[in-house]
Design a protein around this motif. Sequence first.
Motif, short mmCIF file in Angstrom:
data_model
loop_
_atom_site.label_atom_id
_atom_site.label_comp_id
_atom_site.label_asym_id
_atom_site.label_seq_id
_atom_site.Cartn_x
_atom_site.Cartn_y
_atom_site.Cartn_z
N ARG A 42 -20.96 29.35 16.69
CA ARG A 42 -21.01 29.63 15.24
C ARG A 42 -21.95 28.63 14.57
NH1 ARG A 42 -15.17 29.29 13.21
NH2 ARG A 42 -15.16 27.57 14.68
N PHE A 43 -22.45 29.03 13.39
CA PHE A 43 -23.33 28.15 12.62
C PHE A 43 -22.61 27.64 11.38
CE2 PHE A 43 -26.36 30.30 15.24
CZ PHE A 43 -27.32 29.33 15.49
N ILE A 44 -22.87 26.38 11.05
CA ILE A 44 -22.25 25.76 9.87
C ILE A 44 -23.14 26.03 8.66
CG2 ILE A 44 -21.59 23.58 8.81
CD1 ILE A 44 -20.88 22.59 11.63
N LEU A 45 -22.57 26.62 7.62
CA LEU A 45 -23.24 26.88 6.35
C LEU A 45 -22.40 26.29 5.23
CD1 LEU A 45 -24.14 30.63 6.94
CD2 LEU A 45 -25.67 28.67 7.20
N THR A 46 -23.02 26.10 4.07
CA THR A 46 -22.27 25.65 2.90
C THR A 46 -22.39 26.71 1.82
OG1 THR A 46 -24.16 24.47 1.95
CG2 THR A 46 -22.75 23.21 3.42
N ARG A 47 -21.39 26.74 0.94
CA ARG A 47 -21.43 27.65 -0.21
C ARG A 47 -21.92 26.85 -1.40
NH1 ARG A 47 -18.62 32.30 0.93
NH2 ARG A 47 -17.08 32.09 2.59
N GLN A 48 -22.89 27.41 -2.12
CA GLN A 48 -23.44 26.71 -3.28
C GLN A 48 -23.87 27.74 -4.32
OE1 GLN A 48 -27.29 24.49 -3.03
NE2 GLN A 48 -25.95 22.74 -3.41
N TRP A 49 -23.56 27.45 -5.58
CA TRP A 49 -24.01 28.29 -6.69
C TRP A 49 -25.52 28.16 -6.80
CZ3 TRP A 49 -22.53 32.09 -9.77
CH2 TRP A 49 -23.32 32.39 -10.88
N LYS A 50 -26.23 29.29 -6.81
CA LYS A 50 -27.69 29.31 -6.93
C LYS A 50 -28.06 30.03 -8.22
CE LYS A 50 -29.67 27.60 -4.00
NZ LYS A 50 -29.97 26.17 -3.85
N VAL A 51 -28.66 29.31 -9.14
CA VAL A 51 -29.02 29.87 -10.43
C VAL A 51 -29.98 31.05 -10.27
CG1 VAL A 51 -30.18 29.37 -12.62
CG2 VAL A 51 -28.60 27.70 -11.63
N GLY A 52 -30.94 30.94 -9.35
CA GLY A 52 -31.94 31.99 -9.17
C GLY A 52 -31.36 33.36 -8.87
N VAL A 53 -30.30 33.40 -8.07
CA VAL A 53 -29.68 34.69 -7.74
C VAL A 53 -28.44 34.94 -8.58
CG1 VAL A 53 -30.58 34.76 -5.39
CG2 VAL A 53 -28.35 33.71 -5.81
#
Length: 86
Positions: free
Chosen positions: A59-70
């Motif tokens: 599995r790959f480690i990702l983070t959740r982050q608010w992105k203004v652009g999307v």
Amino acid sequence: MAEHKPWTRTASREVYRLDPWLSVSVDDYSLPDGRAVSGYHRVTWPDFAAMAVETVDGRFILTRQWKVGVGATSLILPGGMIDPGE
């Protein structure tokens, strides 16, 4: 294959800066064949790093982050801006 010759920057004017994230310049260049290009917009931002981390079970480690652009929370690779001297 033909050799590419570099453009020569003849003028540069910074039109926007948002430290430490980015700057925008409007540049003029002289091309190797003598033609001039003016009003070339150039965006400069600091170096950054991102890591693709795979766990032992694939599995790959990702983070959740608010992105203004999307306008939404996105999954992104862990990483960030590299400070000067790092």
